[in-house]
Design a protein around this motif. Sequence first.
Motif, short mmCIF file in Angstrom:
data_model
loop_
_atom_site.label_atom_id
_atom_site.label_comp_id
_atom_site.label_asym_id
_atom_site.label_seq_id
_atom_site.Cartn_x
_atom_site.Cartn_y
_atom_site.Cartn_z
N THR A 1 0.37 -1.33 -0.63
CA THR A 1 0.23 -0.21 -0.19
C THR A 1 0.79 0.83 0.36
O THR A 1 1.99 1.22 0.29
CB THR A 1 -1.34 0.04 1.13
OG1 THR A 1 -1.87 -1.55 1.63
CG2 THR A 1 -2.02 1.50 1.04
N THR A 2 0.76 2.36 -0.85
CA THR A 2 1.26 3.32 -1.41
C THR A 2 0.03 4.44 -0.71
O THR A 2 -1.08 4.45 -0.99
CB THR A 2 2.13 4.02 -2.09
OG1 THR A 2 2.64 2.22 -2.94
CG2 THR A 2 2.51 5.57 -2.37
N THR B 1 -7.10 2.53 -6.50
CA THR B 1 -7.24 2.95 -5.89
C THR B 1 -7.84 4.40 -5.51
O THR B 1 -9.11 4.14 -5.70
CB THR B 1 -5.54 4.17 -6.72
OG1 THR B 1 -4.94 3.60 -7.26
CG2 THR B 1 -5.64 5.61 -6.38
N SER B 2 -7.33 4.72 -4.43
CA SER B 2 -9.35 5.48 -3.70
C SER B 2 -7.83 7.60 -3.65
O SER B 2 -6.97 7.44 -3.19
CB SER B 2 -9.52 5.13 -2.65
OG SER B 2 -8.18 4.85 -1.46
N GLN C 1 -15.19 12.97 1.00
CA GLN C 1 -15.69 12.09 0.16
C GLN C 1 -14.40 10.84 0.13
O GLN C 1 -13.34 11.54 -0.59
CB GLN C 1 -16.62 12.85 -1.13
CG GLN C 1 -17.56 11.61 -1.46
CD GLN C 1 -17.99 12.71 -2.64
OE1 GLN C 1 -18.21 13.74 -2.83
NE2 GLN C 1 -17.49 11.76 -3.81
N THR C 2 -15.17 9.75 -1.18
CA THR C 2 -13.75 9.14 -1.61
C THR C 2 -13.90 8.89 -2.56
O THR C 2 -15.12 8.22 -2.50
CB THR C 2 -13.15 8.31 -0.37
OG1 THR C 2 -13.38 8.72 0.94
CG2 THR C 2 -12.13 7.31 -0.99
N ILE C 3 -13.05 9.07 -3.42
CA ILE C 3 -13.54 8.63 -5.06
C ILE C 3 -12.65 7.41 -5.04
O ILE C 3 -11.42 7.41 -5.48
CB ILE C 3 -13.41 9.95 -5.85
CG1 ILE C 3 -14.30 10.88 -5.54
CG2 ILE C 3 -13.38 9.03 -7.32
CD1 ILE C 3 -13.92 12.20 -6.56
N VAL C 4 -12.96 5.94 -5.46
CA VAL C 4 -12.25 5.05 -6.35
C VAL C 4 -12.35 4.93 -7.72
O VAL C 4 -13.32 5.30 -8.66
CB VAL C 4 -12.67 3.60 -5.51
CG1 VAL C 4 -11.75 2.32 -6.15
CG2 VAL C 4 -12.61 4.24 -4.50
N GLY C 5 -10.32 5.07 -7.89
CA GLY C 5 -10.07 5.23 -9.49
C GLY C 5 -9.85 4.22 -9.94
O GLY C 5 -8.62 2.99 -9.34
N GLU C 6 -9.46 4.17 -11.03
CA GLU C 6 -8.30 2.73 -12.01
C GLU C 6 -7.13 3.95 -11.89
O GLU C 6 -6.47 3.45 -13.14
CB GLU C 6 -9.25 3.05 -12.87
CG GLU C 6 -10.12 1.91 -13.51
CD GLU C 6 -10.64 1.27 -14.96
OE1 GLU C 6 -9.77 1.87 -15.16
OE2 GLU C 6 -11.53 1.03 -14.47
N LEU C 7 -6.21 4.99 -11.28
CA LEU C 7 -5.50 5.52 -11.78
C LEU C 7 -4.56 5.01 -10.75
O LEU C 7 -4.63 4.26 -9.16
CB LEU C 7 -5.81 7.26 -11.35
CG LEU C 7 -6.33 7.99 -11.90
CD1 LEU C 7 -5.99 9.29 -11.28
CD2 LEU C 7 -5.67 8.14 -13.40
#
Length: 160
Positions: free
Chosen positions: A25-26, A56-57, A118-124
Amino acid sequence: MNKIFKVLFMLSALSLLCFAQAKQTTTITKDIVELNENGAGKKVGTVTVTETANGTSISVEATGLKVDAVQVGLHLYEKNSPKPTKDESGNLVIGGGLGEDMGDLGSLTVNADGSVNQTIVGELEYSDIKGKSLVITDDVNSYADNTQTKGEEPLYVAIF
């Protein structure tokens, strides 16, 4: 036979340890600052990017946001300089040093008191963000259009 089981057990444990070490985890946390005619203004919160083996969040925590909309956009910009620039007519472009909007990461809900949590989960991956900026704009869906042609204004920025 007992020795064979011990060796197999040790090899299994070693391979699991190596696999677990492959993608640790980074977590990187950066300040969110208000953009103004001088570049970066006061701190309004933090953004934390956490990269794990599962994705990634991006967690945004901010207070005192001055926006008219309930929904604002979180965007990835190509550069990491909050300095203003000037357009062809010599007009000041706040946040112009951020370059172009590379992508819309999603919308954030701003509470009545100007706060966001808020947390956004992405593919980055973090490597996609490093050297760039995460920007809160008043436009939810720019779809990677240039800010000067789309009319959105970068309001807050976290520099990576």
